[in-house]
Write an enzyme that holds these catalytic residues in place. Structure first.
Site, PDB file in Angstrom:
ATOM      1  N   SER A 162       0.849  -1.406  -0.014  1.00 44.28           N
ATOM      2  CA  SER A 162      -0.079  -0.098   0.027  1.00 44.28           C
ATOM      3  C   SER A 162       0.628   1.288   0.117  1.00 44.28           C
ATOM      4  O   SER A 162       0.338   2.170  -0.168  1.00 44.28           O
ATOM      5  CB  SER A 162      -1.027  -0.038   1.209  1.00 44.28           C
ATOM      6  OG  SER A 162      -0.109   0.155   2.472  1.00 44.28           O
ATOM      7  N   HIS A 177      -5.442  -4.448   0.587  1.00 50.55           N
ATOM      8  CA  HIS A 177      -5.794  -3.559  -0.523  1.00 50.55           C
ATOM      9  C   HIS A 177      -6.306  -3.818  -1.818  1.00 50.55           C
ATOM     10  O   HIS A 177      -6.294  -2.834  -2.700  1.00 50.55           O
ATOM     11  CB  HIS A 177      -4.276  -2.694  -0.547  1.00 50.55           C
ATOM     12  CG  HIS A 177      -3.957  -1.994   0.813  1.00 50.55           C
ATOM     13  ND1 HIS A 177      -4.569  -0.726   0.954  1.00 50.55           N
ATOM     14  CD2 HIS A 177      -3.308  -2.391   1.828  1.00 50.55           C
ATOM     15  CE1 HIS A 177      -4.093  -0.405   2.374  1.00 50.55           C
ATOM     16  NE2 HIS A 177      -3.225  -1.363   2.763  1.00 50.55           N
ATOM     17  N   LYS A 209     -11.587  -1.633   4.792  1.00 57.31           N
ATOM     18  CA  LYS A 209     -11.166  -0.782   3.794  1.00 57.31           C
ATOM     19  C   LYS A 209     -12.066  -0.970   2.532  1.00 57.31           C
ATOM     20  O   LYS A 209     -13.200  -0.109   2.860  1.00 57.31           O
ATOM     21  CB  LYS A 209      -9.780  -1.246   3.382  1.00 57.31           C
ATOM     22  CG  LYS A 209      -8.774  -0.841   4.741  1.00 57.31           C
ATOM     23  CD  LYS A 209      -7.425  -1.488   4.396  1.00 57.31           C
ATOM     24  CE  LYS A 209      -6.657  -1.057   5.754  1.00 57.31           C
ATOM     25  NZ  LYS A 209      -5.385  -1.545   5.686  1.00 57.31           N
TER      26      LYS A 209
HETATM   27  C1  LIG Z   1      -4.487  -2.212   7.043  1.00 59.23           C
HETATM   28  C2  LIG Z   1      -3.750  -3.439   6.900  1.00 59.23           C
HETATM   29  C3  LIG Z   1      -4.016  -4.696   7.497  1.00 59.23           C
HETATM   30  C4  LIG Z   1      -4.976  -4.630   8.665  1.00 59.23           C
HETATM   31  O1  LIG Z   1      -6.290  -4.644   8.227  1.00 59.23           O
HETATM   32  P1  LIG Z   1      -7.414  -4.172   9.686  1.00 59.23           P
HETATM   33  O2  LIG Z   1      -8.587  -5.002   9.170  1.00 59.23           O
HETATM   34  O3  LIG Z   1      -7.456  -2.845   9.297  1.00 59.23           O
HETATM   35  O4  LIG Z   1      -6.671  -4.717  10.804  1.00 59.23           O
HETATM   36  C5  LIG Z   1      -3.440  -5.798   7.127  1.00 59.23           C
HETATM   37  N1  LIG Z   1      -2.543  -5.808   6.094  1.00 59.23           N
HETATM   38  C6  LIG Z   1      -2.195  -4.843   5.353  1.00 59.23           C
HETATM   39  C7  LIG Z   1      -1.474  -4.820   4.317  1.00 59.23           C
HETATM   40  C8  LIG Z   1      -2.858  -3.658   5.768  1.00 59.23           C
HETATM   41  O5  LIG Z   1      -2.858  -2.428   4.933  1.00 59.23           O
END
Ligand SMILES: *Cc1c(COP(=O)(O)O)cnc(C)c1O
Length: 407
Positions: free
Chosen positions: A189, A217, A248
Site C-alpha cells: 500500500s 488493499h 477498507k
Molecule cells: C490495514 C492492513 C491490514 C490490517 O487490516 P485491519 O482490518 O485494519 O486490521 C493488514 N494488512 C495490510 C497490508 C494492511 O494495509
C-alpha cells in the site's frame, strides 16, 4: 523505577526523532463522502475533503450496508455477547463466512476481529500445525504479518521485496522435505505496487510450499467479483490461504482468511487470537456481508475508482510532480524529507481543506517520505480540481523539485 520518567523518556525519543504521531480529529458526513468536518485542537471546525481514507469505494455510506446493519442491530442488539465458541456465533457470522468463501472460491472462511489479528493469529499458529515450518516472507510485508511470523518462533527467511530470484535461492537452500510457506501481499500500500502472484505460485508448486497472500488493499476493488488481484490474474485457486479486511474497500470492520475446509478448521481450533476473543457484533457482520455481496456485481464502482486514479495521476504528472505509478489505485507523491512532507500536509489541511496524512519513517524508509492519495468513486471532478490546484501552488511555494522519479 520511576515510571513517569520512563514514560516521558520514551515519548521524548519519538519527539526527538520527529516520529511522534498526532491524530487529526474528523467526522465524516454520511451521504457526503469524502467530505468531513475537521475539529481543530482549539475546538473550531472546518469542512474538509478526505484524500487518504481506506474506505476506497465509499461503501461505509452505502444504503444497503447501512440497512443491513440497522436490521441486525434492531433484531439482536449491540454486541454478540460471547466468543465464537461460547454463545457468540450467530446466523450473521455464518452468512458472512459463507459469502467470503464463495467470493474466493474456497471451501471455507474464518472471520477475525480485524485483518491485523487474522494475519497475526494465522501465521503464528501455522507453526504448531506444521512442525518445522519455514516461512518465507517478503521484506515489505505489513506489520501484522511480520508480527505473526515473529511470534510463531521457528525458521523464517526474508526475501527482497518482490524478488522471485532471491526467493528461489532461499527455497533451494533449505531441506526439500521441510514444510514451507510463502507469505506476501497482492498490493503493497505504500508504493501501490503489485506482488508477483503467478511467479510466486510457480515457485510454491516447484518447492511444494504453501502460499499465503494478504489482499487487504485489493478486495472489493480488483477482479470481476472484487475478490482481489489473484482473482483478476486467474491465480486465486493456486493460493492456499487468502487474508483480507472488511474495513477498507468493504467499508465496515473485521478481517478474515479464506482457505480449504481443513485449513480453516485447524486455524479455528488452534489460534488463540480467534478462540479467546468476543466475536464481531452481529450488526457489523451483517453490514460486512451486505458490502461483500454488493461488490460482487458493482463493477461500475471498480471502474470509477480506476478512472479517478488515472485522472489524478495524469494531472499530477502533467504538473511534473514526482508520483509513484505502478498502475494501482494508490497515488503516492514523493516528497523525500519529513519536514516538507509534514508541512505540505499541514498547509493542505489548513489552507485548502484537503486532508492527506504525511507518510514518514518508520512507515516508509527515510528519504522516501510521501503524501499518499486514495482517490475513490466518491471524489468528484471538482474535488480533484481543488487538489490539483492546491498541490501546484504548494509545490511552487515550497520550491520543491518537479523532476520525475521513476517508479
Ligand atoms: C490495514 C492492513 C491490514 C490490517 O487490516 P485491519 O482490518 O485494519 O486490521 C493488514 N494488512 C495490510 C497490508 C494492511 O494495509
Amino acid at each position: 523505577m520511576n515510571y513517569e520518567a520512563a514514560l516521558d523518556a520514551s515519548l521524548q525519543r519519538l519527539h526527538d526523532e520527529g516520529r511522534y504521531r498526532t491524530f487529526i480529529d474528523i467526522v465524516r458526513k454520511k451521504g457526503h463522502f469524502p467530505q468531513a468536518v475537521w475539529r481543530r485542537p482549539d475546538g473550531t471546525e472546518r469542512d474538509i475533503t478526505v484524500w487518504c481514507g481506506n474506505d476506497y469505494l465509499g461503501m461505509g455510506q452505502h444504503p444497503k450496508v447501512l440497512a443491513a446493519m440497522h436490521e441486525a442491530l434492531d433484531a439482536t442488539g449491540a454486541g454478540s455477547g460471547g466468543t465464537r465458541n461460547i454463545s457468540g456465533t450467530t446466523v450473521y457470522h455464518k452468512q458472512l463466512e459463507a459469502e467470503l468463501a464463495d467470493l474466493h472460491g474456497k471451501e471455507a472462511a474464518l472471520v477475525f476481529s480485524s485483518a491485523y489479528i487474522a494475519n497475526d493469529a494465522t501465521l503464528s499458529t501455522l507453526r504448531s500445525i506444521f512442525p518445522g515450518l519455514i516461512i518465507y516472507s517478503d521484506a515489505l510485508n505489513h506489520a501484522s504479518m511480520i508480527e505473526g511470523v515473529r511470534r510463531g518462533g521457528g525458521a523464517k527467511r526474508i526475501f527482497r521485496h518482490n524478488d522471485v530470484a532471491h526467493l528461489r535461492e532461499l527455497l533451494a537452500a533449505d531441506d526439500p522435505a521441510a514444510p514451507k510457506l510463502i507469505a506476501f501481499e497482492s498490493i503493497y500500500s505504500m508504493d501501490g505496487d503489485f506482488g508477483p502472484i503467478r511467479e510466486i505460485c510457480d515457485l510454491a508448486k516447484e518447492f511444494n510450499a504453501l502460499t499465503y497472500i494478504d489482499e487487504v488493499h485489493a478486495v472489493g476493488m480488483y477482479g470481476p467479483r472484487g475478490a482481489g488481484v489473484a482473482e483478476r490474474d486467474g491465480q486465486m485457486h493456486r493460493i492456499d490461504i487468502i487474508n483480507a479486511t472488511l474495513a477498507k474497500a468493504y467499508g465496515v470492520f473485521g478481517g478474515y482468511i479464506a482457505a480449504s475446509a481443513r485449513m480453516v478448521d485447524a486455524i479455528r481450533s488452534y489460534a488463540p487470537g480467534f478462540i479467546f476473543t468476543t466475536s464481531l457484533p452481529p450488526a457489523v457482520a451483517a453490514g460486512a456481508a451486505a458490502s461483500v455481496r454488493e461488490l460482487k456485481t458493482a463493477q461500475h464502482l471498480r471502474d470509477a475508482q480506476q478512472l479517478h486514479a488515472r485522472i489524478l495521476k495524469t494531472r499530477l504528472k502533467a504538473l511534473g510532480l514526482p508520483i509513484i505509478d505502478h498502475g494501482s489505485h494508490i497515488v503516492p507523491v514523493h516528497v523525500g524529507d519529513p519536514v516538507h512532507c509534514k508541512m505540505l500536509s499541514d498547509m493542505l489541511l489548513d489552507q485548502y481543506g484537503i486532508y492527506v496524512q504525511p507518510i514518514n519513517f518508520p512507515t516508509v524508509p527515510r528519504g522516501t517520505e510521501r503524501l499518499r492519495f486514495t482517490p475513490s468513486p466518491v471524489h468528484d471532478p471538482k474535488q480533484i480540481d481543488n487538489l490539483i490546484r492546491a498541490m501546484d501552488a504548494l509545490w511552487r511555494h515550497c520550491a520543491l523539485n518537479r523532476a520525475e522519479v521513476s517508479a
